[in-house]
Design a protein around this motif. Structure first.
Motif, PDB file in Angstrom:
ATOM      1  N   THR A 168       0.770  -1.288  -0.148  1.00 54.16           N
ATOM      2  CA  THR A 168       0.017  -0.091   0.086  1.00 54.16           C
ATOM      3  C   THR A 168       0.750   1.294  -0.032  1.00 54.16           C
ATOM      4  O   THR A 168       2.202   1.206   0.242  1.00 54.16           O
ATOM      5  CB  THR A 168      -0.952   0.045   1.416  1.00 54.16           C
ATOM      6  OG1 THR A 168       0.024   0.235   2.423  1.00 54.16           O
ATOM      7  CG2 THR A 168      -1.608  -1.171   1.349  1.00 54.16           C
ATOM      8  N   PRO A 169       0.157   2.351  -0.274  1.00 53.07           N
ATOM      9  CA  PRO A 169       0.925   3.620   0.054  1.00 53.07           C
ATOM     10  C   PRO A 169       1.295   3.804   1.593  1.00 53.07           C
ATOM     11  O   PRO A 169       0.757   3.158   2.335  1.00 53.07           O
ATOM     12  CB  PRO A 169       0.087   4.950  -0.135  1.00 53.07           C
ATOM     13  CG  PRO A 169      -1.127   4.249  -1.138  1.00 53.07           C
ATOM     14  CD  PRO A 169      -1.036   2.749  -0.773  1.00 53.07           C
ATOM     15  N   ALA A 173       0.062   2.349   5.919  1.00 53.06           N
ATOM     16  CA  ALA A 173       0.588   1.152   6.222  1.00 53.06           C
ATOM     17  C   ALA A 173      -0.080   0.657   7.590  1.00 53.06           C
ATOM     18  O   ALA A 173      -0.876   1.299   8.352  1.00 53.06           O
ATOM     19  CB  ALA A 173       2.158   1.739   7.088  1.00 53.06           C
ATOM     20  N   ARG A 174      -0.054  -0.733   7.791  1.00 51.65           N
ATOM     21  CA  ARG A 174      -0.470  -1.457   8.834  1.00 51.65           C
ATOM     22  C   ARG A 174       0.199  -2.730   9.070  1.00 51.65           C
ATOM     23  O   ARG A 174       1.365  -2.858   8.346  1.00 51.65           O
ATOM     24  CB  ARG A 174      -2.086  -1.952   8.337  1.00 51.65           C
ATOM     25  CG  ARG A 174      -1.992  -3.030   7.245  1.00 51.65           C
ATOM     26  CD  ARG A 174      -3.511  -3.140   6.699  1.00 51.65           C
ATOM     27  NE  ARG A 174      -3.894  -2.014   5.781  1.00 51.65           N
ATOM     28  CZ  ARG A 174      -5.170  -1.702   5.740  1.00 51.65           C
ATOM     29  NH1 ARG A 174      -6.197  -2.597   6.214  1.00 51.65           N
ATOM     30  NH2 ARG A 174      -5.299  -0.887   4.973  1.00 51.65           N
ATOM     31  N   THR A 175       0.192  -3.283  10.403  1.00 53.94           N
ATOM     32  CA  THR A 175       1.051  -4.369  10.720  1.00 53.94           C
ATOM     33  C   THR A 175       0.941  -5.639  10.130  1.00 53.94           C
ATOM     34  O   THR A 175       1.380  -6.503   9.983  1.00 53.94           O
ATOM     35  CB  THR A 175       0.974  -4.494  12.102  1.00 53.94           C
ATOM     36  OG1 THR A 175      -0.373  -4.449  12.882  1.00 53.94           O
ATOM     37  CG2 THR A 175       1.603  -3.279  12.923  1.00 53.94           C
ATOM     38  N   GLU A 181     -10.151  -9.305   4.768  1.00 52.78           N
ATOM     39  CA  GLU A 181     -10.024  -7.446   4.807  1.00 52.78           C
ATOM     40  C   GLU A 181      -9.387  -7.076   3.488  1.00 52.78           C
ATOM     41  O   GLU A 181      -9.728  -6.136   3.009  1.00 52.78           O
ATOM     42  CB  GLU A 181      -9.151  -7.473   6.068  1.00 52.78           C
ATOM     43  CG  GLU A 181     -10.031  -7.666   7.406  1.00 52.78           C
ATOM     44  CD  GLU A 181      -9.083  -7.485   8.305  1.00 52.78           C
ATOM     45  OE1 GLU A 181      -9.547  -7.092   9.622  1.00 52.78           O
ATOM     46  OE2 GLU A 181      -7.864  -7.343   8.362  1.00 52.78           O
ATOM     47  N   ALA A 182      -8.306  -7.828   3.106  1.00 55.69           N
ATOM     48  CA  ALA A 182      -7.731  -7.438   1.953  1.00 55.69           C
ATOM     49  C   ALA A 182      -8.628  -7.300   0.604  1.00 55.69           C
ATOM     50  O   ALA A 182      -8.553  -6.329  -0.164  1.00 55.69           O
ATOM     51  CB  ALA A 182      -6.393  -7.950   1.613  1.00 55.69           C
ATOM     52  N   ALA A 183      -9.506  -8.179   0.386  1.00 53.52           N
ATOM     53  CA  ALA A 183     -10.545  -8.434  -0.585  1.00 53.52           C
ATOM     54  C   ALA A 183     -11.462  -7.056  -0.644  1.00 53.52           C
ATOM     55  O   ALA A 183     -11.873  -6.599  -1.834  1.00 53.52           O
ATOM     56  CB  ALA A 183     -11.285  -9.546  -0.426  1.00 53.52           C
ATOM     57  N   ALA A 252       4.476  -2.547   3.372  1.00 51.89           N
ATOM     58  CA  ALA A 252       4.126  -3.860   3.032  1.00 51.89           C
ATOM     59  C   ALA A 252       3.746  -4.455   4.285  1.00 51.89           C
ATOM     60  O   ALA A 252       4.583  -4.459   5.233  1.00 51.89           O
ATOM     61  CB  ALA A 252       5.149  -4.634   2.336  1.00 51.89           C
ATOM     62  N   CYS A 253       2.676  -5.170   4.453  1.00 52.07           N
ATOM     63  CA  CYS A 253       2.320  -6.240   5.735  1.00 52.07           C
ATOM     64  C   CYS A 253       1.968  -7.537   5.333  1.00 52.07           C
ATOM     65  O   CYS A 253       1.302  -7.590   4.102  1.00 52.07           O
ATOM     66  CB  CYS A 253       1.183  -5.237   6.415  1.00 52.07           C
ATOM     67  SG  CYS A 253      -0.503  -5.452   5.796  1.00 52.07           S
ATOM     68  N   PRO A 254       2.221  -8.333   6.204  1.00 52.39           N
ATOM     69  CA  PRO A 254       1.969  -9.779   5.702  1.00 52.39           C
ATOM     70  C   PRO A 254       0.411  -9.880   5.836  1.00 52.39           C
ATOM     71  O   PRO A 254      -0.349  -9.281   6.447  1.00 52.39           O
ATOM     72  CB  PRO A 254       2.484 -10.568   6.933  1.00 52.39           C
ATOM     73  CG  PRO A 254       2.560  -9.618   8.273  1.00 52.39           C
ATOM     74  CD  PRO A 254       2.800  -8.231   7.535  1.00 52.39           C
ATOM     75  N   ILE A 255      -0.171 -10.931   5.110  1.00 53.77           N
ATOM     76  CA  ILE A 255      -1.482 -11.257   4.982  1.00 53.77           C
ATOM     77  C   ILE A 255      -1.622 -12.677   5.676  1.00 53.77           C
ATOM     78  O   ILE A 255      -1.005 -13.553   5.431  1.00 53.77           O
ATOM     79  CB  ILE A 255      -2.136 -11.253   3.561  1.00 53.77           C
ATOM     80  CG1 ILE A 255      -1.566 -10.259   2.722  1.00 53.77           C
ATOM     81  CG2 ILE A 255      -3.577 -11.768   3.522  1.00 53.77           C
ATOM     82  CD1 ILE A 255      -1.882 -10.262   1.081  1.00 53.77           C
ATOM     83  N   THR A 256      -2.525 -12.579   6.603  1.00 58.76           N
ATOM     84  CA  THR A 256      -2.981 -13.467   7.765  1.00 58.76           C
ATOM     85  C   THR A 256      -4.221 -14.270   7.200  1.00 58.76           C
ATOM     86  O   THR A 256      -4.864 -14.133   6.749  1.00 58.76           O
ATOM     87  CB  THR A 256      -2.583 -13.074   9.162  1.00 58.76           C
ATOM     88  OG1 THR A 256      -3.744 -12.087   9.236  1.00 58.76           O
ATOM     89  CG2 THR A 256      -1.342 -12.830   9.377  1.00 58.76           C
TER      90      THR A 256
END
Length: 292
Positions: A168-169, A173-175, A181-183, A252-256
């Motif tokens: 993302t820009p 940013a997020r952790t 949620e990404a969808a 960038a943050c990991p997708i869980t």
């Protein structure tokens, strides 16, 4: 006969007499005559003829399997004899899935340091295209997924695991974030024929999310350029995302849920022995692998 078999392979790949002749560096009448001579030598019809190419006969399909094997072995023999006289040199053709392009320089730079007379051609292709190009003898090796779709009988060297991150820009940013949620974000993603996209689709579906990207492209650069506008997000493997994070404009943050991983590696024809150049590439890939 080797020259005629190479022309026959070119015709099978191009499915057009004119394009096959151009690939072989001969005139169309010369190629047509070579195919007819090959048919006379083998005593079977290889090509359905008409005003244009209409496909291979059943006998032609079987001869194509033998032709690829014979021509591949002949090329290996020539390469080995050249290596004995001159050392490793020549062209090495590698096709790579878009999300693995970021690591190719690790492999090619190491190989060139050992063999400075080598030249490389690296193209971006889908996983399906890589397998077809290998079968058609149009590339020497590929870098693709090893564990998500059937590969058939190939030499494989695991290189690394893809781990998926939301890009993302920086001001967004997020952790961490879940697949569901990404969808919900305005996503730009690789096109559906790319295996990375099919993997993303699988995890979105498993999370009960309906994915509807606002933009699709077969170019990672195109995806990143849209994210940089501030209005989009994308999903990339961490190795690829890292290339674009140093400027501080992206995060960038990991997708869980789940934290997914898929194996990527080198694939090469199963033919033994390999050409000296291909054997050197496989050796470097094994040294580079970060998979135990």
């Amino acid at each position: 006969m080797i020259d005629k078999l190479e022309m026959f392979i070119a015709l099978a790949n191009q499915q057009h007499f004119g394009r096959a002749a151009e690939e072989c560096g001969v005139t169309q009448p010369t190629l047509s005559a070579a195919i007819k001579q090959l048919e006379d030598q083998l005593g079977v019809m290889l090509v359905w003829r008409g005003s244009r190419f209409k496909g291979l006969t059943p006998e032609g399909q079987r001869v194509l399997v033998w032709a690829r094997q014979i021509v591949g072995d002949a090329r290996t023999m020539r390469e080995e004899m050249r290596a004995v006289k001159q050392g490793l040199s020549g062209d090495l053709r590698i096709a790579v899935i878009p999300t693995a392009l970021a690591m190719v320089s690790d492999l090619t730079s190491r190989l060139r340091a050992r063999h400075p007379n080598l030249r490389f051609t690296v193209t971006s292709q889908s996983s399906v295209e890589i397998l077809q190009l290998l079968e058609n003898l149009e590339i020497d090796a590929g870098i693709t997924y090893l564990d998500n779709e059937p590969l058939g009988r190939l030499t494989t060297v695991p290189l690394f695991y893809e781990h998926y991150y939301l890009v993302t820009p920086a001001n967004q940013a997020r952790t961490s974030i879940t697949w569901a949620e990404a969808a919900q974000l305005p996503l730009c993603l690789l096109t559906p024929e790319m295996q990375n996209r099919r993997i993303v689709n699988q995890y979105m579906a498993a999370a009960g999310a309906e994915i509807a990207p606002r933009l699709e492209s077969n170019s990672v650069i195109t995806l990143i350029s849209h994210v940089l506008t501030g209005d989009w997000a994308t999903i990339l493997p961490l190795k690829t995302a890292r290339l674009f994070l140093n400027s501080g404009e992206l995060a960038a943050c990991p997708i869980t849920e789940p934290e997914a991983e898929h194996m990527v590696g080198l694939v090469a024809p199963p033919r033994e022995p390999h050409t000296p150049v291909l054997e050197a590439l496989i050796s470097e890939a094994r040294k580079l692998s970060d998979i135990d």
